[in-house]
Design a protein around this motif. Structure first.
Motif, short mmCIF file in Angstrom:
data_model
loop_
_atom_site.label_atom_id
_atom_site.label_comp_id
_atom_site.label_asym_id
_atom_site.label_seq_id
_atom_site.Cartn_x
_atom_site.Cartn_y
_atom_site.Cartn_z
N ALA A 128 -19.35 85.71 -9.12
CA ALA A 128 -18.61 86.96 -9.31
C ALA A 128 -18.25 87.61 -7.98
O ALA A 128 -17.22 88.29 -7.88
CB ALA A 128 -19.44 87.92 -10.15
N VAL A 129 -19.06 87.40 -6.94
CA VAL A 129 -18.83 88.10 -5.68
C VAL A 129 -18.63 87.15 -4.50
O VAL A 129 -18.56 87.61 -3.36
CB VAL A 129 -20.01 89.05 -5.37
N THR A 130 -18.55 85.86 -4.74
CA THR A 130 -18.47 84.90 -3.64
C THR A 130 -17.27 83.98 -3.79
O THR A 130 -17.07 83.35 -4.84
CB THR A 130 -19.75 84.06 -3.55
N CYS A 131 -16.49 83.88 -2.74
CA CYS A 131 -15.37 82.95 -2.66
C CYS A 131 -15.65 81.96 -1.52
O CYS A 131 -16.34 82.28 -0.55
CB CYS A 131 -14.07 83.70 -2.39
N CYS A 132 -15.13 80.75 -1.66
CA CYS A 132 -15.47 79.66 -0.74
C CYS A 132 -14.21 78.97 -0.23
O CYS A 132 -13.18 78.93 -0.91
CB CYS A 132 -16.38 78.68 -1.47
N LYS A 133 -14.31 78.38 0.97
CA LYS A 133 -13.18 77.67 1.56
C LYS A 133 -12.94 76.31 0.90
O LYS A 133 -11.83 75.81 0.89
CB LYS A 133 -13.41 77.46 3.06
N ALA A 134 -14.01 75.71 0.36
CA ALA A 134 -13.90 74.39 -0.25
C ALA A 134 -14.41 74.44 -1.68
O ALA A 134 -15.13 75.37 -2.08
CB ALA A 134 -14.70 73.37 0.56
N LYS A 135 -14.07 73.44 -2.45
CA LYS A 135 -14.46 73.39 -3.85
C LYS A 135 -15.81 72.69 -4.00
O LYS A 135 -16.04 71.66 -3.37
CB LYS A 135 -13.40 72.66 -4.67
N GLY A 136 -16.70 73.26 -4.79
CA GLY A 136 -17.99 72.64 -5.05
C GLY A 136 -19.13 73.39 -4.40
O GLY A 136 -19.00 73.99 -3.33
N ILE A 137 -20.30 73.36 -5.08
CA ILE A 137 -21.47 74.11 -4.61
C ILE A 137 -21.98 73.55 -3.29
O ILE A 137 -22.40 74.31 -2.41
CB ILE A 137 -22.58 74.06 -5.68
N LYS A 138 -21.96 72.23 -3.13
CA LYS A 138 -22.50 71.62 -1.93
C LYS A 138 -21.82 72.14 -0.68
O LYS A 138 -22.47 72.52 0.31
CB LYS A 138 -22.38 70.09 -2.00
N CYS A 141 -20.23 74.90 -0.36
CA CYS A 141 -20.40 76.35 -0.24
C CYS A 141 -21.83 76.75 0.14
O CYS A 141 -22.11 77.94 0.29
CB CYS A 141 -20.01 77.02 -1.55
N LEU A 142 -22.75 75.78 0.27
CA LEU A 142 -24.08 76.11 0.77
C LEU A 142 -24.04 76.48 2.24
O LEU A 142 -24.97 77.09 2.77
CB LEU A 142 -25.03 74.92 0.55
N ASP A 143 -22.97 76.11 2.92
CA ASP A 143 -22.75 76.50 4.31
C ASP A 143 -22.18 77.91 4.32
O ASP A 143 -21.06 78.15 3.86
CB ASP A 143 -21.78 75.52 4.98
N PHE A 144 -22.98 78.87 4.83
CA PHE A 144 -22.55 80.27 4.77
C PHE A 144 -21.25 80.50 5.54
O PHE A 144 -20.51 81.43 5.26
CB PHE A 144 -23.65 81.18 5.33
#
Length: 382
Positions: free
Chosen positions: A355-365, A367-370
């Motif tokens: 809900a509050v986090t957007c990521c540069k790449a797709k997938g949880i792995k 997005c583990l990189d802050f």
């Protein structure tokens, strides 16, 4: 594996309950303990206890009656039952309970902030326990000399058997240990004298001698006004939107991200509130006594865990299904529709993780990189 463990546990419980309910044969004797146990003269009938507390009594627990908690101090009220507090189960790291088996670090509770523990059994284990490590129970507490078994307060087996059989495994059965060892009749004792409350029939309404459900007057003054259980739908701190019921079929409802056939239709209107995949509730607050459940004959897509008329069918089974997609100008996470991250971040972080986090790449792995993520309350919008 968990299914097999559950079946074994239910089988053992069934044997113990059956043994508890079997009448004693002619000439049989009651268990013998170091000190004889006084016989009870009243029938063991489960009673509700709602009388107000009027005088001090050592059997009545001493809790803060004005802390807005209808459970014991080490418990919290969730989904109509009292569970051990999440902060105690997780040493303070995940204080927000989000289900029977999971707790959350902080709001908004998404995928990455959760901690769960099922334990070695399907029920009454892991995080799915009350303050004493037993099964979760209705609001309230037992007397100080009582213990709970399947949500009912009984006098402690340890006291009833003078320590010989301290573990209760059925309404009328106490055991040396808990678990499979109780199938050995030499390690357990069954007696109608065990089916009693802690009041020992002293005649006082606030200290019942019969088995009874937890008493809310022991834990909170004016508890009835505070026993409100919100219908479990979605965390109110998530400001995305569920969308109208058109995301499901006309005979369906959206629950925990899936479309199920409406409880009101499954129960002919008697239990319209869905509380889990297999259970429906008649009215709030949803507790043990106003629930109705149906698992069916198969592990999935049966009983109340079914979809509506337009749902996907597996052979002859109608299964719950994901809701219709969000509108083209929205994206979906955990069954909710949000404004796209690509639009909110000008394309810098186009993939939504929570809900509050957007990521540069797709997938949880990834997005583990802050360094690959951007987190902010401004993204929590529909």
């Amino acid at each position: 594996y968990l299914t097999c463990l559950g079946c074994i546990a239910l089988g053992i419980l069934g044997l113990l309950l059956a043994r508890s309910l079997m009448p004693s044969s002619a000439g049989s004797s009651e268990p013998v303990f170091r000190t004889p146990i006084a016989a009870t003269t009243q029938a063991p009938i489960i009673v509700a206890t709602t009388a107000a507390l009027v005088t001090s009594n050592p059997l009545i627990p001493s809790y803060d009656l004005h802390d807005d908690n209808v459970c014991k101090p080490n418990e919290e009220f969730y989904g109509g039952l009292c569970y051990m507090r999440g902060e105690l189960l997780t040493n303070g790291t995940h204080p927000i309970r989000t289900s029977s088996w999971t707790c959350c670090e902080k709001h908004p509770c998404g995928i990455t902030g959760q901690k769960g523990k099922i334990g070695s059994k399907i029920l009454c284990n892991g995080f799915d326990v009350d303050g004493d490590g037993n099964c979760p129970h209705e609001a309230g507490a037992c007397l100080t000399d009582e213990e709970t078994f399947l949500g009912v307060c009984y006098k402690k087996c340890n006291l009833l058997t003078n320590g010989d059989f301290p573990h209760r495994v059925a309404p009328a059965t106490c055991c040396v240990q808990s678990g499979l060892s109780c199938l050995d009749i030499r390690k357990s004792a069954t007696s109608s004298k065990f089916v009693v409350g802690g009041g020992d029939f002293d005649g006082r309404p606030d200290t019942p001698g019969q088995p009874h459900y937890p008493n809310v007057s022991y834990t909170e003054e004016d508890a009835a006004a505070k026993l409100t259980t919100p219908q479990p739908t979605i965390d109110p701190s998530m400001r995305g939107y569920i969308g109208d019921q058109a995301r499901c079929g006309g005979d369906e409802e959206l629950y925990a991200g899936l479309c199920y056939k409406q409880c009101s239709l499954l129960t002919n209107g008697t239990h319209p509130i869905r509380t889990s995949t297999w259970t429906c509730c008649s009215n709030h607050p949803c507790g043990i006594h106003n629930q109705k459940g149906a698992i069916g004959k198969t592990m999935a897509c049966n009983g109340y865990g079914v979809g509506g008329n337009t749902a996907l069918k597996v052979s002859v089974l109608t299964c719950p299904h994901a809701p219709n997609p969000c509108p083209l100008d929205a994206e979906e996470v955990l069954g909710m529709c949000f404004k796209p991250c690509a639009q909110l971040t000008n394309g810098d972080f186009p993939y939504r993780l929570s809900a509050v986090t957007c990521c540069k790449a797709k997938g949880i792995k990834a997005c583990l990189d802050f360094g690959m993520t951007s987190t902010g309350d401004q993204y929590n919008t529909g």
